[in-house]
Scaffold this active site. Sequence first.
Site, PDB file in Angstrom:
ATOM      1  N   SER A   1       4.424   2.308  -9.924  1.00  0.00           N
ATOM      2  CA  SER A   1       3.888   2.233 -11.278  1.00  0.00           C
ATOM      3  C   SER A   1       4.757   1.283 -12.101  1.00  0.00           C
ATOM      4  O   SER A   1       5.992   1.356 -12.069  1.00  0.00           O
ATOM      5  CB  SER A   1       3.901   3.628 -11.915  1.00  0.00           C
ATOM      6  OG  SER A   1       3.447   3.576 -13.248  1.00  0.00           O
ATOM      7  N   GLY A   2       4.127   0.358 -12.816  1.00  0.00           N
ATOM      8  CA  GLY A   2       4.877  -0.606 -13.617  1.00  0.00           C
ATOM      9  C   GLY A   2       5.278  -1.858 -12.870  1.00  0.00           C
ATOM     10  O   GLY A   2       5.932  -2.742 -13.438  1.00  0.00           O
ATOM     11  N   SER A   3       4.891  -1.975 -11.592  1.00  0.00           N
ATOM     12  CA  SER A   3       5.263  -3.166 -10.816  1.00  0.00           C
ATOM     13  C   SER A   3       4.400  -4.374 -11.159  1.00  0.00           C
ATOM     14  O   SER A   3       4.759  -5.508 -10.818  1.00  0.00           O
ATOM     15  CB  SER A   3       5.171  -2.868  -9.314  1.00  0.00           C
ATOM     16  OG  SER A   3       3.855  -2.487  -8.951  1.00  0.00           O
ATOM     17  N   GLY A   4       3.264  -4.157 -11.810  1.00  0.00           N
ATOM     18  CA  GLY A   4       2.406  -5.276 -12.217  1.00  0.00           C
ATOM     19  C   GLY A   4       1.143  -5.416 -11.391  1.00  0.00           C
ATOM     20  O   GLY A   4       0.544  -6.492 -11.362  1.00  0.00           O
TER      21      GLY A   4
ATOM     22  N   ASN B   1      -8.735  10.342  -3.730  1.00  0.00           N
ATOM     23  CA  ASN B   1      -8.872   9.179  -4.607  1.00  0.00           C
ATOM     24  C   ASN B   1      -8.757   7.885  -3.803  1.00  0.00           C
ATOM     25  O   ASN B   1      -9.581   6.967  -3.951  1.00  0.00           O
ATOM     26  CB  ASN B   1      -7.791   9.235  -5.690  1.00  0.00           C
ATOM     27  CG  ASN B   1      -7.835   8.052  -6.636  1.00  0.00           C
ATOM     28  OD1 ASN B   1      -8.794   7.861  -7.362  1.00  0.00           O
ATOM     29  ND2 ASN B   1      -6.786   7.240  -6.624  1.00  0.00           N
TER      30      ASN B   1
ATOM     31  N   ILE C   1      -1.306   2.510  -6.714  1.00  0.00           N
ATOM     32  CA  ILE C   1       0.026   2.819  -6.193  1.00  0.00           C
ATOM     33  C   ILE C   1      -0.057   3.075  -4.696  1.00  0.00           C
ATOM     34  O   ILE C   1       0.723   2.538  -3.927  1.00  0.00           O
ATOM     35  CB  ILE C   1       0.638   4.035  -6.916  1.00  0.00           C
ATOM     36  CG1 ILE C   1       0.891   3.700  -8.389  1.00  0.00           C
ATOM     37  CG2 ILE C   1       1.952   4.445  -6.242  1.00  0.00           C
ATOM     38  CD1 ILE C   1       1.377   4.894  -9.217  1.00  0.00           C
ATOM     39  N   SER C   2      -1.023   3.915  -4.283  1.00  0.00           N
ATOM     40  CA  SER C   2      -1.239   4.264  -2.868  1.00  0.00           C
ATOM     41  C   SER C   2       0.090   4.377  -2.121  1.00  0.00           C
ATOM     42  O   SER C   2       0.413   3.544  -1.274  1.00  0.00           O
ATOM     43  CB  SER C   2      -2.162   3.243  -2.188  1.00  0.00           C
ATOM     44  OG  SER C   2      -1.858   1.916  -2.512  1.00  0.00           O
TER      45      SER C   2
END
Length: 289
Positions: A121-124, A169, A192-193
């Site tokens: 999360s937040g990696s772009g 999901n 994200i997986s």
Amino acid sequence: MVECHSLRCCGDMFAPPTTKLGFRHAVVPVGRWGGRRSGRLELSGLRPSLLRIQAALPGQESSPESAKRCCDSSAPGTSSYVLSTVGNSTNILWHECPVGKLERQKLLSQKGCVIWITGLSGSGKSTLACALSRELHYRGHLTYILDGDNVRHGLNRDLSFNGEDRAENIRRVGEVAKLFADAGLICIASLISPYKKERDACRAMLSDSSFIEVFLNIPLEVCEARDPKGLYKLARAGKIKGFTGVDDPYESPLDCEIVIQQNDGKCPTPKAMAEQIISFLDNNGFLQA
């Protein structure tokens, strides 16, 4: 066309004089049916109705095997339906269409594929997905983005963030991505997986090399410093449980097609990251049919 040469091949399903469907006789064995006079009972196009009649009669089998036995014929020139059971779905039939993936790809002048962007999360991931879609659009290629947050506004709105629902999901997004690729689109999935098993399961849905895994390898400390949605702060405060990178693991890809990472401590721009993926697509023939 499937033809039964006598009523015996369908068992005793027509034996009762009155069925619970409310009519006295289900079929007339000789005469006109479907516009052609014949001494045989023509079942072309009527098989679904026969299966419904069979299911409505007491004591009758309704399994895929009995359905196949009901109207199969070994006579030369006849065809047979093969019904399947997939998961919890029974008596289903795959219907082929004369317009297939190759025809759609030729129409679009590209090859359908799935670009699966994974990372913390937040990696772009979403930023990269949008930049890639924009660059491909400018070059005349049709794309569609399946964003991890966006799909939870509709398709996956019934799912929570527990382990079982997170796996479901990913599975659903994989199935939808597969359909987009079959339609000839370049599908960009950004999630994200975190688990290799689930990503590999999505890869296995595609029968060829059209699953392209992109690992956005941005360090945790960088992602947490960005924290665009404030989720890391909530996770560190114990207000979010099972958050990837904090109290839940992220399994980095070991053999993905593309790795995007920092250079000399600096993250590449969205355009530069998109160009790296486009170069891979071009070199591997995805940008022409």
